[in-house]
Design a protein around this motif. Structure first.
Motif, PDB file in Angstrom:
ATOM      1  N   MET A  10      51.022  42.913  42.243  1.00 17.17           N
ATOM      2  CA  MET A  10      50.037  43.966  42.535  1.00 17.17           C
ATOM      3  C   MET A  10      49.451  44.384  41.155  1.00 17.17           C
ATOM      4  SD  MET A  10      52.145  46.289  45.294  1.00 17.17           S
ATOM      5  CE  MET A  10      52.276  47.648  44.364  1.00 17.17           C
ATOM      6  N   PHE A  11      50.102  44.375  40.246  1.00 17.77           N
ATOM      7  CA  PHE A  11      49.834  44.974  38.860  1.00 17.77           C
ATOM      8  C   PHE A  11      48.691  43.690  38.327  1.00 17.77           C
ATOM      9  CE2 PHE A  11      53.366  47.665  38.198  1.00 17.77           C
ATOM     10  CZ  PHE A  11      52.529  48.935  37.832  1.00 17.77           C
ATOM     11  N   ILE A  13      46.707  41.956  40.299  1.00 15.02           N
ATOM     12  CA  ILE A  13      45.458  41.852  41.039  1.00 15.02           C
ATOM     13  C   ILE A  13      44.545  43.288  40.472  1.00 15.02           C
ATOM     14  CG2 ILE A  13      44.808  42.431  43.336  1.00 15.02           C
ATOM     15  CD1 ILE A  13      46.988  40.711  44.530  1.00 15.02           C
ATOM     16  N   ALA A  14      45.582  44.223  40.210  1.00 15.47           N
ATOM     17  CA  ALA A  14      44.697  45.446  39.561  1.00 15.47           C
ATOM     18  C   ALA A  14      44.199  45.144  38.465  1.00 15.47           C
ATOM     19  CB  ALA A  14      45.631  46.422  39.528  1.00 15.47           C
ATOM     20  N   GLY A  15      44.947  44.385  37.497  1.00 14.78           N
ATOM     21  CA  GLY A  15      44.171  43.817  36.174  1.00 14.78           C
ATOM     22  C   GLY A  15      42.956  43.072  36.632  1.00 14.78           C
ATOM     23  N   GLY A  17      40.980  43.251  38.954  1.00 16.69           N
ATOM     24  CA  GLY A  17      39.683  44.011  39.216  1.00 16.69           C
ATOM     25  C   GLY A  17      39.371  45.194  38.194  1.00 16.69           C
ATOM     26  N   ILE A  18      40.204  45.282  37.175  1.00 12.56           N
ATOM     27  CA  ILE A  18      39.583  45.934  35.940  1.00 12.56           C
ATOM     28  C   ILE A  18      38.671  45.142  35.281  1.00 12.56           C
ATOM     29  CG2 ILE A  18      40.510  47.052  33.829  1.00 12.56           C
ATOM     30  CD1 ILE A  18      42.755  48.266  35.451  1.00 12.56           C
ATOM     31  N   THR A  21      35.341  44.608  36.590  1.00 14.64           N
ATOM     32  CA  THR A  21      34.473  45.920  36.687  1.00 14.64           C
ATOM     33  C   THR A  21      33.879  46.200  35.212  1.00 14.64           C
ATOM     34  OG1 THR A  21      36.216  47.498  36.664  1.00 14.64           O
ATOM     35  CG2 THR A  21      35.221  46.698  38.902  1.00 14.64           C
ATOM     36  N   MET A  33      44.920  36.722  34.219  1.00 19.87           N
ATOM     37  CA  MET A  33      45.779  37.512  35.348  1.00 19.87           C
ATOM     38  C   MET A  33      45.518  36.657  36.532  1.00 19.87           C
ATOM     39  SD  MET A  33      46.088  40.536  34.594  1.00 19.87           S
ATOM     40  CE  MET A  33      45.762  41.906  33.223  1.00 19.87           C
TER      41      MET A  33
END
Length: 64
Positions: A10-11, A13-15, A17-18, A21, A33
């Motif tokens: 999950m971290f 995948i969040a990374g 996304g960051i 963007t 990532m």
């Protein structure tokens, strides 16, 4: 999948996304990532396959 591996995934995948963007796109961050997520998925499937193989081996041992 192990709960710790799921949290790491999950971290990652969040990374991703960051990294996508951000205004100056950082390909090194994004692809590292992606590589980490692939490694977590492959390790989890390998571990699961190993556990299933061990269970099958124990099942055959008790049938004899």
């Amino acid at each position: 999948m192990d709960k710790y591996l799921l949290i790491v995934l999950m971290f990652l995948i969040a990374g991703m996304g960051i990294a996508i963007t951000r205004v100056p796109f950082l390909p090194g961050l994004f692809y590292s990532m992606v590589a980490g997520a692939i490694i977590v998925i492959v390790y989890s499937s390998w571990k699961s396959r190993k556990e299933q193989k061990e269970l099958r081996r124990k099942g055959r041992k008790f049938k004899k």
